[in-house]
Scaffold this motif. Structure first.
Motif, short mmCIF file in Angstrom:
data_model
loop_
_atom_site.label_atom_id
_atom_site.label_comp_id
_atom_site.label_asym_id
_atom_site.label_seq_id
_atom_site.Cartn_x
_atom_site.Cartn_y
_atom_site.Cartn_z
N ALA A 198 0.86 -1.19 0.00
CA ALA A 198 0.00 0.00 0.00
C ALA A 198 0.89 1.23 0.00
O ALA A 198 1.90 1.27 0.71
N HIS A 199 0.53 2.22 -0.79
CA HIS A 199 1.33 3.44 -0.85
C HIS A 199 0.47 4.67 -0.63
O HIS A 199 -0.60 4.82 -1.21
N ALA A 200 0.95 5.57 0.24
CA ALA A 200 0.31 6.86 0.49
C ALA A 200 1.39 7.93 0.50
O ALA A 200 2.38 7.80 1.22
N ALA A 201 1.22 8.96 -0.28
CA ALA A 201 2.30 9.93 -0.48
C ALA A 201 2.64 10.70 0.80
O ALA A 201 3.79 10.73 1.22
N SER A 202 1.64 11.32 1.41
CA SER A 202 1.93 12.19 2.55
C SER A 202 0.89 11.99 3.64
O SER A 202 0.18 10.98 3.67
N THR B 136 7.07 10.99 2.92
CA THR B 136 7.56 12.08 3.77
C THR B 136 7.85 11.59 5.18
O THR B 136 7.29 10.58 5.63
N VAL B 137 8.68 12.33 5.88
CA VAL B 137 9.01 12.00 7.26
C VAL B 137 7.77 12.10 8.15
O VAL B 137 7.53 11.26 9.01
N THR B 138 6.96 13.14 7.93
CA THR B 138 5.78 13.32 8.76
C THR B 138 4.75 12.21 8.54
O THR B 138 4.11 11.76 9.50
N SER B 139 4.60 11.75 7.30
CA SER B 139 3.64 10.66 7.05
C SER B 139 4.14 9.36 7.67
O SER B 139 3.33 8.52 8.11
N ALA B 140 5.45 9.19 7.74
CA ALA B 140 6.00 8.01 8.42
C ALA B 140 5.65 8.04 9.90
O ALA B 140 5.32 7.01 10.51
N GLN B 141 5.71 9.23 10.49
CA GLN B 141 5.35 9.37 11.90
C GLN B 141 3.87 9.07 12.13
O GLN B 141 3.50 8.42 13.11
N VAL B 142 3.04 9.53 11.21
CA VAL B 142 1.60 9.25 11.32
C VAL B 142 1.34 7.75 11.20
O VAL B 142 0.53 7.19 11.94
#
Length: 436
Positions: free
Chosen positions: A61-65, A92-98
């Motif tokens: 599954a892929h989600a950009a941001s 993005t780094v922020t989406s990884a945190q989410v």
């Protein structure tokens, strides 16, 4: 442009990407110095895996941001419930945190490889996904072609094509068709999006609605909310969230215009890119305004003018501190940002008129009486002033927002139905192998 020429262009793109691959390392290293990459995981952008592949069927599954990640969390949770493993990539780094906050160890997270043949090839060789699910509008030619070459089904969910993107693809219709024919299914957000995908050659295309409606309200740390609410006492508040350059200053100017009419007024400003907070604090100080950044932990005092939200993952906190929210990227920038989170938290929604990327959501909210669009700073100031003064109107908009979002739900079920022919065989395979 003929079909043969379109395929020649795509082949050239493939070879150009391979030639440029040696530059990936320095490029990603430079981005890491800007805080745009996790320096400890840079190798993942070149397709190197950070973890072993689990046994059994696997869905990529892929989600950009951030927005896309939040949108597909319920979908991923449903897939996990079937007993199928998921590797989730984000850009993005922020989406990884989410992803870490919302899904934790239930999935494998990787940063998405750059759209270059060596990186994509290495990624697919390791993970060997049985199905690829791509969120919203991530159209990466090399990735789509490589998945197609390997006969890995790929489904675009919550699909969206802005007017600008659609017109751009129309100029390259043969290239679009050569790419989109690789998609096994497109699940579009709206009828307009579906028509655009079909015009570019995608088949089949169905409509689900917006997956972002089926998400839970953004979470909040109850202790932090209680502590800040006590600091605010009964002060009037309004918020400008997901703002882009120029909109923060506009919000600060509105604060200056309104604070004499509303004693104790606190303006909450949450920039879309938190790294701009230090510069914004300096700008506010030059305007004679006292601001407090959330990350500092400093107390909000009676003479504090602005709470500057510079933290990741706390939108639920900021929105629960107010009943009025201007949603940015809609006055000084174009496209808009997602208005659904403020609406589902019963917040009266204001925005500029440049909200093309969320046109259906805004139309539903406007028709339901939950949102209003403004043309400029002065109209926004007037709208905020009116809502602060008129409790009945404000509360009517707040209730309408929650009701409208509830009426819009259902996209998750429709998306799962569209995915069923692709997921069901993987569920059977997983049960036969006894994995998970």
């Amino acid at each position: 442009m003929s079909e043969r020429w379109a395929r020649t262009v795509l082949a050239a793109y493939r070879f150009a990407g391979a030639a440029a691959f040696p530059l990936v390392g320095p490029y990603v290293a430079w981005r890491a110095t800007k805080g745009k990459e996790d320096p400890t995981r840079r190798y993942e952008r070149s397709g190197y895996a950070g973890k072993p592949r689990p046994e059994g069927p696997l869905i990529w599954a892929h989600a950009a941001s951030v927005g896309e990640t939040i949108a597909i969390v319920p979908l991923i949770e449903s897939i996990l419930g079937y007993g199928v493993n998921v590797v989730l990539t984000t850009g993005t780094v922020t989406s990884a945190q989410v992803a870490e906050e919302r899904l934790g160890d239930s999935i494998i997270h990787q940063f998405v490889p750059l759209d270059l043949k060596p990186a994509i090839g290495r990624f697919l060789n390791h993970w060997q996904p049985d199905l690829a699910i791509i969120a919203e509008s991530e159209i990466w030619p090399m990735t789509i072609m490589e998945l197609g070459y390997r006969r890995i089904p790929q489904v675009l969910v919550n699909g969206r094509l802005s007017e600008r993107s659609f017109q751009s693809w129309k100029k390259r219709a043969n290239i679009a068709e050569a790419l989109f024919e690789n998609l096994s299914h497109v699940v579009a957000q709206s009828e307009v999006d579906a028509e655009r995908f079909e015009a570019l050659g995608a088949r089949p295309v169905t409509v689900s609605g917006n997956l972002k409606v089926d998400t839970n309200p953004p979470p909040v740390d109850g202790r932090a909310l209680h502590a800040i609410s006590r600091q605010l006492s009964l002060r009037p508040t309004w918020a400008a969230v997901s703002t882009h350059e120029g909109e923060e200053r506009m919000a600060a100017e509105i604060h200056l215009m309104l604070r004499s009419r509303h004693p104790g007024l606190l303006t909450i400003i949450v920039p879309r890119h938190p790294e701009r907070a230090a510069a914004l604090a300096d700008e506010f100080a030059a305007m004679g305004l006292r601001s407090v950044t959330r990350s500092s932990g400093d107390r909000i005092r009676s003479d504090t003018d602005i709470l500057l939200g510079d933290t990741i993952g706390e939108m639920g906190l900021y929105l629960r501190l107010t009943e009025i929210a201007f949603v940015g990227r809609s006055l000084t920038a174009e496209g808009g940002q997602n208005p659904l989170e403020p609406a589902m938290l019963e917040t009266a929604v204001l925005a500029g008129r440049n909200v093309q990327n969320f046109r259906e959501a805004y139309q539903r909210l406007i028709d339901g009486g939950a949102a209003k669009l403004v043309a400029n700073r002065d109209m926004l100031a007037g709208a905020v002033n009116f809502l602060l003064l008129n409790d009945a109107t404000r509360r009517k908009m707040m209730a309408a927002g929650a009701a409208t979002v509830e009426d819009m739900r259902g996209a998750l079920g429709k998306t799962l139905k569209a995915l069923e022919p692709f997921i069901h065989p993987l569920v059977v395979k997983a049960r036969l192998k006894g994995v998970r």
